[in-house]
Scaffold this motif. Structure first.
Motif, mmCIF file in Angstrom:
data_model
loop_
_atom_site.group_PDB
_atom_site.id
_atom_site.type_symbol
_atom_site.label_atom_id
_atom_site.label_comp_id
_atom_site.label_asym_id
_atom_site.label_seq_id
_atom_site.Cartn_x
_atom_site.Cartn_y
_atom_site.Cartn_z
ATOM 1 N N SER A 1 38.308 40.621 34.342
ATOM 2 C CA SER A 1 39.739 40.560 34.049
ATOM 3 C C SER A 1 40.317 39.230 34.510
ATOM 4 C CB SER A 1 40.456 41.707 34.746
ATOM 5 O OG SER A 1 40.244 41.656 36.146
ATOM 6 N N GLN B 1 37.306 40.547 38.943
ATOM 7 C CA GLN B 1 38.322 39.593 38.519
ATOM 8 C C GLN B 1 37.687 38.237 38.213
ATOM 9 O OE1 GLN B 1 41.308 39.642 41.667
ATOM 10 N NE2 GLN B 1 42.560 41.041 40.434
ATOM 11 N N SER B 2 38.400 37.479 37.420
ATOM 12 C CA SER B 2 37.931 36.136 37.054
ATOM 13 C C SER B 2 37.633 35.327 38.321
ATOM 14 C CB SER B 2 39.011 35.438 36.224
ATOM 15 O OG SER B 2 38.590 34.152 35.858
#
Length: 128
Positions: free
Chosen positions: A127, A13-14
């Motif tokens: 993401s 994830q970001s």
């Protein structure tokens, strides 16, 4: 012939981190460099960071302060530590050796780089 293999890619994830490894690089010539490149879908391959000497590594502006290249010569391994990942970092990442700044190579800031040996790449997906 320089043969290398990358590993460590995956989905994150970001804001997350990943560390890529590249085994098998060989600095064959005294005046050649090594480094990491990436290619996002639909875009040209570009340089991420180039190791020019034991005390000089250059980074693309887009990753400066977030990505760090290191190496373990005893293990014949080159690393790319990626922190604070962003969705725009999503790409196939390649390590390369026997590199030099030459005309017509892959973009790296204001210069272009060509390399004599490449790994097959490892996919990084970030993401939002």
């Amino acid at each position: 012939q320089v043969q290398m293999a990358e590993s460590g890619g995956g989905s994150v994830q970001s804001g997350g981190s990943l560390r890529l490894s590249c085994v098998g690089y060989r600095v064959m010539y005294r005046y050649y460099y090594m480094g990491w490149f990436r290619q996002a879908p639909g875009k040209e391959r570009e340089g991420v960071g180039i190791v020019e000497s034991a005390d000089k590594t250059s980074y693309a502006d887009s990753v400066k302060g977030r990505f760090t290249i290191s190496q373990d010569n005893a293990k014949n391994t080159l690393y790319l530590q990626m922190d604070s990942l962003k969705p725009e970092d999503t790409a196939m990442y390649y390590c390369a050796a026997a590199c030099s700044y030459t005309y017509g190579g892959y973009s790296f800031g204001a210069r272009t780089v060509t390399c004599g040996g490449w790994g097959e790449g490892t996919l990084v997906t970030v993401s939002a």
